[in-house]
Structures are given as C-alpha cells and as structure tokens.
Design a protein around this motif. Sequence first.
Motif: not given
Length: 259
Positions: A42, A116, A176, A181
């Motif tokens: 993450a 992300s 995330p 993630p």
Amino acid sequence: MSDEDLWRRLSRLTPARIGLGRAGAGLPTREVLSFGLAHAQARDAVHAPLDAVAVVAAIEGLGFSSLTVASQAADRAAYLRRPDHGRRLSEVSEAALKQAAGEPVDLAIVVADGLSARAVHEGAAALLVALKPLVQKSGWSLAPVVIALQARVALGDAVGEFLKARAVAVLIGERPGLSSPDSLGVYLTFAPRHGRSDAERNCISNIRPAGLSYELAAFKLHWLIEQALTRGLTGVNLKDESDAALEAPEMQAEIDSPR
C-alpha cells in the motif's frame, strides 16, 4: 463443525482479515508477515511514480490521441502534503490545454495517477479497451485523453472546462487498502468547471481484477455518461440504475464475453 473449520471456510469468501488465529497473546507469525507485506504494498502504491511514457504508449496504442499535463504539486511529497495543489493545473498545463482545445466535445477522459500509480499502470488501458466500443457506438465526440500527473479528482474539472467538454470522466488510482493496492476509480462530472463539489460527481470504485471487472465498470460508466448527457446532471441526483439494464440477456452476454 469446529470453530476453526468455520472460520477457515468463511475466510475463503473474503479478502478481509478474519479468523487469523493466535499464538499466545499475539498473532501467528505468518499473519504478522502477511500484514507487513500488505502494508508495504500500500505504501509503495502511494509513493511510486507514474510511468507516463508507458501510459501514453498504451493509450495511443488503442487509437486515442493524448496530452500530458501536471498539477501545481511539484513532486510527490508536495502532492501528499498539499491536496489543494493537486486539484489545480500548473500554468504550463493550462496553456497547453488552451492551445489543444478545439470545438466543444461530448466527453473528456482524464487518466490521473492519484494515490496509486500501480492501479493506473494495470487498469487504465484495460478499462479504455472495454469503454471504447461503447463510446463509438453512442457516437460521442472525444477530446484527447489527458494524462495528469500529481493529480486529484478535481483537476478534471479544469481539464474538462478548458477542453469544452460536456462531461469529464477521471480515471484515477484510489487510496490503497491493505488488500487493494491496485484499485482504480472513475469520477464522472457533467458540465465540468472549477469549483464543482464531490456531490456533483458519480463514482465507480474498486475497479480491478479482484473487484469490479473492467467490462462491468465500462458498462456502468457508459450508462452514467448517457444519462448525464441526456438529463444534464451528475452527482446525488443521478442514481446508478444500470443494473436493471443488465437483466437483458444480450447485455449480460456482452459483459461476460471476453474482448
């Protein structure tokens, strides 16, 4: 059935951390290590930079034209500390968009790194592959796909306004979770302009192989765009009722069939 067997069966049905067991007063070593790995993934997803060159190549390989812009956040550290900077375009990007603007279009698509980059690397092109034939079938005019760096959702408002788009769809890497993630989100806003609020957007989230499929997400997004352009609104007054359309056998077959 023992409690242990029951928890083992339930744990197969969800990625949530349930039935972890214990070792004395703590967790088993395997669960501690698994949690550490998920937390590291993450963190990596948040801090990893977007490979804009690869994203541009993938998008243009699908037949879209593209344009790359950046927010006022100078780097990742500034982006994380100052969310407001991520919502505004840099001066250079504003000038580039003004120059690129042509006639009004129905839809602008923004691909933003968000929180992300991994989600964008793995999912943006896949979602556009599923969305493209639906857009073509509807006959909507498109602006160049905009790849936005160090971007928050609201950056799409300015992009859509500069490109004279009736609606803007922002594909963005979501914050995330410890089991996701790679989650991509889409935010749709009708009549984009600076100052729009989150209540004026529709969101489709958890788009990833282990969540909402790219095909189903594209179907939902297409339905929402169609409704937005017809009814002249998005947000809390536009409810996602696309599931009713899925009841038609031909629609279900289209979603289920591989592209």
